[in-house]
Design a protein around this motif. Structure first.
Motif, short mmCIF file in Angstrom:
data_model
loop_
_atom_site.label_atom_id
_atom_site.label_comp_id
_atom_site.label_asym_id
_atom_site.label_seq_id
_atom_site.Cartn_x
_atom_site.Cartn_y
_atom_site.Cartn_z
N VAL A 92 -95.36 42.12 31.47
CA VAL A 92 -95.95 43.39 31.88
C VAL A 92 -95.88 44.42 30.77
CG1 VAL A 92 -95.93 45.19 33.64
CG2 VAL A 92 -95.18 42.89 34.22
N ARG A 93 -94.74 44.47 30.10
CA ARG A 93 -94.60 45.47 29.04
C ARG A 93 -95.63 45.24 27.94
NH1 ARG A 93 -90.81 49.14 27.21
NH2 ARG A 93 -89.39 48.56 28.88
N THR A 157 -93.88 42.39 39.78
CA THR A 157 -93.38 42.86 38.49
C THR A 157 -93.33 44.38 38.42
OG1 THR A 157 -95.62 42.59 37.65
CG2 THR A 157 -94.06 40.83 37.18
N LEU A 158 -94.11 45.04 39.28
CA LEU A 158 -94.04 46.49 39.39
C LEU A 158 -94.13 46.87 40.87
CD1 LEU A 158 -96.43 47.82 36.55
CD2 LEU A 158 -93.92 47.85 36.55
N ASN A 159 -93.77 48.13 41.15
CA ASN A 159 -93.88 48.63 42.52
C ASN A 159 -94.64 49.96 42.49
OD1 ASN A 159 -93.57 49.28 45.21
ND2 ASN A 159 -91.49 50.09 44.91
N VAL A 160 -95.93 49.87 42.70
CA VAL A 160 -96.81 51.02 42.52
C VAL A 160 -97.44 51.42 43.84
CG1 VAL A 160 -98.79 51.92 41.24
CG2 VAL A 160 -97.33 50.17 40.20
N PRO A 161 -96.94 52.47 44.46
CA PRO A 161 -97.48 52.86 45.77
C PRO A 161 -98.93 53.32 45.71
CG PRO A 161 -95.83 54.44 45.00
CD PRO A 161 -95.82 53.31 44.03
N ASN A 162 -99.33 54.02 44.65
CA ASN A 162 -100.72 54.52 44.55
C ASN A 162 -101.31 54.09 43.20
OD1 ASN A 162 -103.10 55.95 44.28
ND2 ASN A 162 -102.28 57.81 45.24
N VAL A 204 -95.48 53.67 27.90
CA VAL A 204 -95.17 52.39 28.54
C VAL A 204 -93.80 52.46 29.20
CG1 VAL A 204 -94.75 49.95 28.13
CG2 VAL A 204 -96.67 51.09 27.00
N ASN A 205 -92.84 53.04 28.52
CA ASN A 205 -91.50 53.19 29.10
C ASN A 205 -91.52 53.99 30.40
OD1 ASN A 205 -89.52 51.80 27.66
ND2 ASN A 205 -89.55 53.31 26.00
N MET A 206 -92.26 55.09 30.37
CA MET A 206 -92.33 55.93 31.57
C MET A 206 -92.89 55.16 32.75
SD MET A 206 -91.26 59.08 30.78
CE MET A 206 -92.06 60.22 31.89
N ILE A 207 -93.96 54.42 32.51
CA ILE A 207 -94.56 53.64 33.60
C ILE A 207 -93.59 52.55 34.08
CG2 ILE A 207 -96.42 52.03 34.19
CD1 ILE A 207 -97.46 54.81 34.05
N MET A 208 -92.96 51.85 33.12
CA MET A 208 -92.04 50.77 33.49
C MET A 208 -90.87 51.30 34.32
SD MET A 208 -92.95 47.72 31.93
CE MET A 208 -91.41 46.87 31.72
N LYS A 209 -90.30 52.41 33.89
CA LYS A 209 -89.15 52.96 34.61
C LYS A 209 -89.58 53.61 35.92
CE LYS A 209 -86.09 53.85 30.68
NZ LYS A 209 -85.50 54.90 29.82
N GLY A 210 -90.69 54.32 35.88
CA GLY A 210 -91.14 55.02 37.08
C GLY A 210 -91.56 54.08 38.19
N TYR A 211 -92.09 52.92 37.80
CA TYR A 211 -92.56 51.97 38.81
C TYR A 211 -91.82 50.64 38.75
CZ TYR A 211 -96.30 55.34 39.53
OH TYR A 211 -97.01 56.48 39.81
N GLU B 198 -99.13 65.05 45.94
CA GLU B 198 -98.72 63.72 45.49
C GLU B 198 -98.65 63.68 43.97
OE1 GLU B 198 -101.35 60.58 46.58
OE2 GLU B 198 -99.86 59.01 46.19
N VAL B 199 -99.61 64.29 43.31
CA VAL B 199 -99.60 64.33 41.85
C VAL B 199 -98.33 65.02 41.35
CG1 VAL B 199 -100.72 65.31 39.82
CG2 VAL B 199 -102.09 64.19 41.58
N VAL B 200 -98.03 66.17 41.93
CA VAL B 200 -96.85 66.94 41.51
C VAL B 200 -95.57 66.14 41.75
CG1 VAL B 200 -95.44 68.95 42.10
CG2 VAL B 200 -97.90 69.22 41.78
N THR B 201 -95.42 65.63 42.95
CA THR B 201 -94.21 64.88 43.29
C THR B 201 -94.03 63.67 42.38
OG1 THR B 201 -94.54 65.53 45.58
CG2 THR B 201 -92.98 63.74 45.16
N SER B 202 -95.12 62.94 42.18
CA SER B 202 -95.03 61.74 41.37
C SER B 202 -94.73 62.07 39.91
CB SER B 202 -96.34 60.95 41.47
OG SER B 202 -96.26 59.75 40.75
N ALA B 203 -95.30 63.16 39.41
CA ALA B 203 -95.03 63.56 38.03
C ALA B 203 -93.55 63.87 37.84
CB ALA B 203 -95.88 64.78 37.67
N VAL B 204 -92.99 64.61 38.78
CA VAL B 204 -91.56 64.93 38.70
C VAL B 204 -90.73 63.65 38.76
CG1 VAL B 204 -89.66 66.09 39.88
CG2 VAL B 204 -91.88 67.23 39.67
N ASN B 205 -91.11 62.74 39.66
CA ASN B 205 -90.40 61.46 39.74
C ASN B 205 -90.44 60.71 38.42
OD1 ASN B 205 -89.16 61.08 42.23
ND2 ASN B 205 -91.11 60.67 43.24
N MET B 206 -91.61 60.65 37.82
CA MET B 206 -91.75 59.91 36.56
C MET B 206 -90.83 60.48 35.49
SD MET B 206 -94.13 57.53 36.95
CE MET B 206 -94.84 57.18 35.35
#
Lengths: 217, 217
Positions: A92-93, A157-162, A204-211, B198-206
DNA sequence: GTCTATATTGTGATAGAC
DNA sequence: GTCTATCACAATATAGAC
């Protein structure tokens, strides 16, 4: 003066020389992208294309129509160039990094930014053009990225709600930090520029960690 | 025709009626932001301001100069409006959410986007204006956000290796997903719009996850 | 279809009365 | 300083020869 433009891909060869059509379109495209719609005259376009102004009008009925056709052309290129091959999904990375590099290469390229500049500038005067642009470029690209995230969801490999939101986030994590300095041609002295590799890696790091799949929160 | 514009905040009252100066600037600002530089004529501006064209020229020596002054005005508002009070730092998530809401409110407001539209459109023709804009708006804002992240570093509430990059990421995590649909006025039918909360919340989460202090990687 | 030369409109900027 | 009326010019678009 505008607002009623048809959007066929431009019917060639009604007796006209395709080479001249091409030359006119290319010259007009470059000038419009660099200087904008209002700042470019039909004389300039004719001169840059190496033809007379009357010839330009033989190929395109008006400046508006020439502009619209040029944007259409750019959007086709956009739709093609923006679609990378997302074959390998095992890492994925690595896949995300490949996508991020593609975003940097294409969405921040001078030609793409030129189209954005002129679309943003003239959008209010050419609403149909905006829709055509969106449907030819950003929309399918966003959909493709969302499908990538959906596939990652299925694989676990990821968990992406939206996935749509995640697609936008990935695009702008790469594009955003470099967008202003490139579309405005900011001088190095004014604005400490970002390092491309760092932007890509960090996005890439932000996406990997965030999701990440094992989210505890 | 351009390129040599001075940038004093505009010296008023050399005998001129400040109310008319204001009316002209406001009318010009709205028209320029909505339609762009080239599409707006001095006649339109005079009519919208309720004065004669000669009066416009009594207050501003040229269309270029009027345009530059209008951008300058907008940048002052930008610099002021964009600086939220970052007093409470005890709760990082709350502070980030507040900042993110501020980004949405101000950087995505129609007036701000109008200034962006016209700056992006006319940037190549007005390089000094671009620099003035950057130094009045994006640069101090980015710096302020970077200082927020540095403070969080010192407190140990976040771990941000590159605060400038993080500032850009936060801005564009909020702004990016909403940027195109707002600056291009995309119709709902064409482009499924994002939900602001949702955009705001998700941005903060990331940001929270990406820069969490106990990073193991 | 392509060129040169021209018609015509719109717009930035100004002269002159008050 | 503000208005009405006007100039000068640039730009879109076209006529007519080849």
């Amino acid at each position: 003066m505008s607002s009623a433009l048809a959007f066929e891909p431009f019917a060639p060869s009604a007796g006209r020389r395709p080479e001249k059509t091409e030359a006119i379109l290319e010259a007009a495209g470059q000038l419009f992208r660099e200087q904008g719609y209002g700042a470019v005259s039909m004389d300039q376009i004719a001169r840059a294309a190496g033809v007379s102004k009357a010839t330009v009008y033989a190929h395109f009925e008006s400046k508006d129509r020439l502009f619209a056709t040029m944007i259409q052309n750019g959007c086709s290129a956009y739709a093609q160039g923006v679609m990378p091959a997302l074959t390998d999904m095992t890492d994925v990375r690595a896949a995300l990094t490949e996508i991020a590099r593609g975003i940097e290469r294409f969405l921040l390229a001078p030609k793409t930014l030129g189209i954005y500049r002129v679309i943003i500038a003239e959008g209010p005067r050419f609403p149909e053009l905006v829709n055509a642009f969106i449907e030819a470029g950003p929309l399918p690209f966003r959909k493709m990225l969302a499908e990538f995230f959906e596939a990652a969801n299925r694989r676990g490999t990821l968990n992406v709600p939206n996935p749509i939101l995640a697609a936008n986030q990935l695009v702008w994590l790469v594009r955003g930090p470099l967008y202003l300095e490139r579309i405005l041609n900011i001088s190095e002295a004014t604005w400490a520029k970002q390092d491309v590799e760092e932007v890509v890696t960090s996005a890439v790091n932000m996406i990997m960690k965030g999701y990440a799949p094992e989210t505890r929160d």
